[in-house]
Motif scaffolding. Sequence first.
Motif, PDB file in Angstrom:
ATOM      1  N   GLU A 293      10.630  14.646  -1.296  1.00  0.00           N
ATOM      2  CA  GLU A 293      11.134  14.824   0.070  1.00  0.00           C
ATOM      3  C   GLU A 293      10.569  13.761   1.014  1.00  0.00           C
ATOM      4  O   GLU A 293      11.286  13.240   1.868  1.00  0.00           O
ATOM      5  N   GLU A 294       9.290  13.434   0.885  1.00  0.00           N
ATOM      6  CA  GLU A 294       8.681  12.405   1.735  1.00  0.00           C
ATOM      7  C   GLU A 294       9.291  11.029   1.457  1.00  0.00           C
ATOM      8  O   GLU A 294       9.532  10.254   2.388  1.00  0.00           O
ATOM      9  N   ARG A 295       9.547  10.720   0.182  1.00  0.00           N
ATOM     10  CA  ARG A 295      10.186   9.434  -0.154  1.00  0.00           C
ATOM     11  C   ARG A 295      11.599   9.379   0.428  1.00  0.00           C
ATOM     12  O   ARG A 295      12.024   8.345   0.950  1.00  0.00           O
TER      13      ARG A 295
ATOM     14  N   GLU B 251       8.608  -3.870 -16.026  1.00  0.00           N
ATOM     15  CA  GLU B 251       7.497  -2.941 -16.282  1.00  0.00           C
ATOM     16  C   GLU B 251       6.487  -3.007 -15.132  1.00  0.00           C
ATOM     17  O   GLU B 251       5.989  -1.977 -14.674  1.00  0.00           O
ATOM     18  N   TYR B 252       6.200  -4.218 -14.660  1.00  0.00           N
ATOM     19  CA  TYR B 252       5.255  -4.391 -13.560  1.00  0.00           C
ATOM     20  C   TYR B 252       5.819  -3.773 -12.280  1.00  0.00           C
ATOM     21  O   TYR B 252       5.104  -3.081 -11.546  1.00  0.00           O
ATOM     22  N   PHE B 253       7.109  -3.998 -11.997  1.00  0.00           N
ATOM     23  CA  PHE B 253       7.740  -3.425 -10.811  1.00  0.00           C
ATOM     24  C   PHE B 253       7.644  -1.907 -10.838  1.00  0.00           C
ATOM     25  O   PHE B 253       7.352  -1.270  -9.823  1.00  0.00           O
ATOM     26  N   ASP B 254       7.910  -1.319 -12.011  1.00  0.00           N
ATOM     27  CA  ASP B 254       7.832   0.140 -12.142  1.00  0.00           C
ATOM     28  C   ASP B 254       6.418   0.634 -11.843  1.00  0.00           C
ATOM     29  O   ASP B 254       6.236   1.626 -11.136  1.00  0.00           O
ATOM     30  N   MET B 255       5.422  -0.077 -12.361  1.00  0.00           N
ATOM     31  CA  MET B 255       4.032   0.321 -12.133  1.00  0.00           C
ATOM     32  C   MET B 255       3.674   0.222 -10.639  1.00  0.00           C
ATOM     33  O   MET B 255       3.070   1.127 -10.079  1.00  0.00           O
ATOM     34  N   VAL B 256       4.090  -0.875  -9.992  1.00  0.00           N
ATOM     35  CA  VAL B 256       3.798  -1.059  -8.561  1.00  0.00           C
ATOM     36  C   VAL B 256       4.497   0.036  -7.747  1.00  0.00           C
ATOM     37  O   VAL B 256       3.889   0.635  -6.860  1.00  0.00           O
ATOM     38  N   ASP B 257       5.755   0.307  -8.070  1.00  0.00           N
ATOM     39  CA  ASP B 257       6.486   1.361  -7.350  1.00  0.00           C
ATOM     40  C   ASP B 257       5.797   2.710  -7.504  1.00  0.00           C
ATOM     41  O   ASP B 257       5.645   3.456  -6.530  1.00  0.00           O
ATOM     42  N   GLU B 258       5.398   3.033  -8.721  1.00  0.00           N
ATOM     43  CA  GLU B 258       4.709   4.309  -8.956  1.00  0.00           C
ATOM     44  C   GLU B 258       3.426   4.385  -8.129  1.00  0.00           C
ATOM     45  O   GLU B 258       3.121   5.403  -7.520  1.00  0.00           O
ATOM     46  N   GLN B 259       2.675   3.305  -8.109  1.00  0.00           N
ATOM     47  CA  GLN B 259       1.406   3.279  -7.374  1.00  0.00           C
ATOM     48  C   GLN B 259       1.630   3.344  -5.866  1.00  0.00           C
ATOM     49  O   GLN B 259       0.897   4.033  -5.153  1.00  0.00           O
ATOM     50  N   MET B 260       2.663   2.641  -5.378  1.00  0.00           N
ATOM     51  CA  MET B 260       2.955   2.627  -3.938  1.00  0.00           C
ATOM     52  C   MET B 260       3.207   4.018  -3.397  1.00  0.00           C
ATOM     53  O   MET B 260       2.806   4.340  -2.275  1.00  0.00           O
ATOM     54  N   TYR B 261       3.893   4.830  -4.181  1.00  0.00           N
ATOM     55  CA  TYR B 261       4.312   6.136  -3.689  1.00  0.00           C
ATOM     56  C   TYR B 261       3.520   7.284  -4.298  1.00  0.00           C
ATOM     57  O   TYR B 261       3.935   8.437  -4.209  1.00  0.00           O
ATOM     58  N   ARG B 262       2.357   6.940  -4.849  1.00  0.00           N
ATOM     59  CA  ARG B 262       1.489   7.978  -5.409  1.00  0.00           C
ATOM     60  C   ARG B 262       1.094   8.939  -4.282  1.00  0.00           C
ATOM     61  O   ARG B 262       0.734   8.522  -3.187  1.00  0.00           O
ATOM     62  N   GLY B 263       1.221  10.214  -4.557  1.00  0.00           N
ATOM     63  CA  GLY B 263       0.868  11.220  -3.561  1.00  0.00           C
ATOM     64  C   GLY B 263       2.001  11.562  -2.615  1.00  0.00           C
ATOM     65  O   GLY B 263       1.852  12.441  -1.762  1.00  0.00           O
ATOM     66  N   PHE B 264       3.137  10.897  -2.724  1.00  0.00           N
ATOM     67  CA  PHE B 264       4.300  11.204  -1.893  1.00  0.00           C
ATOM     68  C   PHE B 264       5.209  12.153  -2.667  1.00  0.00           C
ATOM     69  O   PHE B 264       5.478  11.935  -3.844  1.00  0.00           O
ATOM     70  N   SER B 265       5.696  13.165  -1.998  1.00  0.00           N
ATOM     71  CA  SER B 265       6.653  14.063  -2.628  1.00  0.00           C
ATOM     72  C   SER B 265       8.034  13.399  -2.613  1.00  0.00           C
ATOM     73  O   SER B 265       8.265  12.418  -1.882  1.00  0.00           O
TER      74      SER B 265
ATOM     75  N   GLN C  95      12.673  11.008   3.062  1.00  0.00           N
ATOM     76  CA  GLN C  95      12.532  10.888   4.512  1.00  0.00           C
ATOM     77  C   GLN C  95      12.184   9.450   4.906  1.00  0.00           C
ATOM     78  O   GLN C  95      12.759   8.903   5.846  1.00  0.00           O
ATOM     79  N   LEU C  96      11.273   8.828   4.169  1.00  0.00           N
ATOM     80  CA  LEU C  96      10.907   7.440   4.441  1.00  0.00           C
ATOM     81  C   LEU C  96      12.128   6.531   4.277  1.00  0.00           C
ATOM     82  O   LEU C  96      12.379   5.663   5.122  1.00  0.00           O
ATOM     83  N   ALA C  97      12.886   6.734   3.212  1.00  0.00           N
ATOM     84  CA  ALA C  97      14.093   5.929   2.982  1.00  0.00           C
ATOM     85  C   ALA C  97      15.076   6.096   4.146  1.00  0.00           C
ATOM     86  O   ALA C  97      15.670   5.115   4.612  1.00  0.00           O
ATOM     87  N   GLU C  98      15.233   7.316   4.620  1.00  0.00           N
ATOM     88  CA  GLU C  98      16.134   7.563   5.748  1.00  0.00           C
ATOM     89  C   GLU C  98      15.634   6.874   7.017  1.00  0.00           C
ATOM     90  O   GLU C  98      16.421   6.302   7.774  1.00  0.00           O
ATOM     91  N   PHE C  99      14.335   6.922   7.256  1.00  0.00           N
ATOM     92  CA  PHE C  99      13.762   6.235   8.420  1.00  0.00           C
ATOM     93  C   PHE C  99      14.014   4.728   8.328  1.00  0.00           C
ATOM     94  O   PHE C  99      14.422   4.091   9.303  1.00  0.00           O
ATOM     95  N   LEU C 100      13.771   4.164   7.158  1.00  0.00           N
ATOM     96  CA  LEU C 100      13.973   2.717   6.982  1.00  0.00           C
ATOM     97  C   LEU C 100      15.442   2.345   7.131  1.00  0.00           C
ATOM     98  O   LEU C 100      15.756   1.297   7.706  1.00  0.00           O
ATOM     99  N   ASP C 101      16.344   3.203   6.648  1.00  0.00           N
ATOM    100  CA  ASP C 101      17.778   2.957   6.836  1.00  0.00           C
ATOM    101  C   ASP C 101      18.132   2.939   8.319  1.00  0.00           C
ATOM    102  O   ASP C 101      18.909   2.087   8.775  1.00  0.00           O
ATOM    103  N   ARG C 102      17.565   3.865   9.088  1.00  0.00           N
ATOM    104  CA  ARG C 102      17.830   3.906  10.531  1.00  0.00           C
ATOM    105  C   ARG C 102      17.273   2.671  11.222  1.00  0.00           C
ATOM    106  O   ARG C 102      17.923   2.096  12.110  1.00  0.00           O
ATOM    107  N   ILE C 103      16.083   2.260  10.842  1.00  0.00           N
ATOM    108  CA  ILE C 103      15.486   1.054  11.426  1.00  0.00           C
ATOM    109  C   ILE C 103      16.376  -0.148  11.134  1.00  0.00           C
ATOM    110  O   ILE C 103      16.667  -0.960  12.021  1.00  0.00           O
ATOM    111  N   TYR C 104      16.829  -0.252   9.881  1.00  0.00           N
ATOM    112  CA  TYR C 104      17.687  -1.373   9.499  1.00  0.00           C
ATOM    113  C   TYR C 104      18.992  -1.362  10.314  1.00  0.00           C
ATOM    114  O   TYR C 104      19.429  -2.399  10.810  1.00  0.00           O
TER     115      TYR C 104
END
Length: 163
Positions: free
Chosen positions: A130-132, A114-128, A134-143
């Motif tokens: 598509e933006e999430r 429940e806490y993880f879900d709340m933190v995840d929701e808060q971390m990406y508040r305001g992100f569409s 795109q961020l995931a794709e960028f992080l995959d490329r960095i990795y």
Amino acid sequence: MQLEKKQVSFGPRDVTHRMIMTNQMHQRMMEKNLEGTGIHRAQHRLLMTLSNHCFVSQIELARHLGVTAATIAVSLKSMEREQLICRRAKKEDNRANFIEITEKGRHIIEESREYFDMVDEQMYRGFSQEERKQLAEFLDRIYANMEQLAKQHNRNGGQDATV
């Protein structure tokens, strides 16, 4: 007197610094969640892993978490004392044990999720969405880039690799 605006830099080191600071903040938030549970981060990680996977042996569990079997044995013994898990002998082989999560352990897992879900929701508040993505794709490329660097580093016998 007018204050000068601070110039924001987006060089590779600046972006890496932001990723590290974000990771550290995330870790602090996760550790904050553990306050009052009586367990530390490594035990929590082990408990969450046990809740998500069925492992045949402590050796497989150690391999999955990237630690030694001895480390797992010590952690499990401590978690058993804290009544987070219990070990039961397998009916078909008394030499082998399986690990069962207790009610107390399941309660910590449920609260953590429940806490993880709340933190995840808060971390990406305001992100569409598509933006999430795109961020995931960028992080995959960095990795992937870092994996390539690690492979090159290993081929060079641990010497710095020139990219």
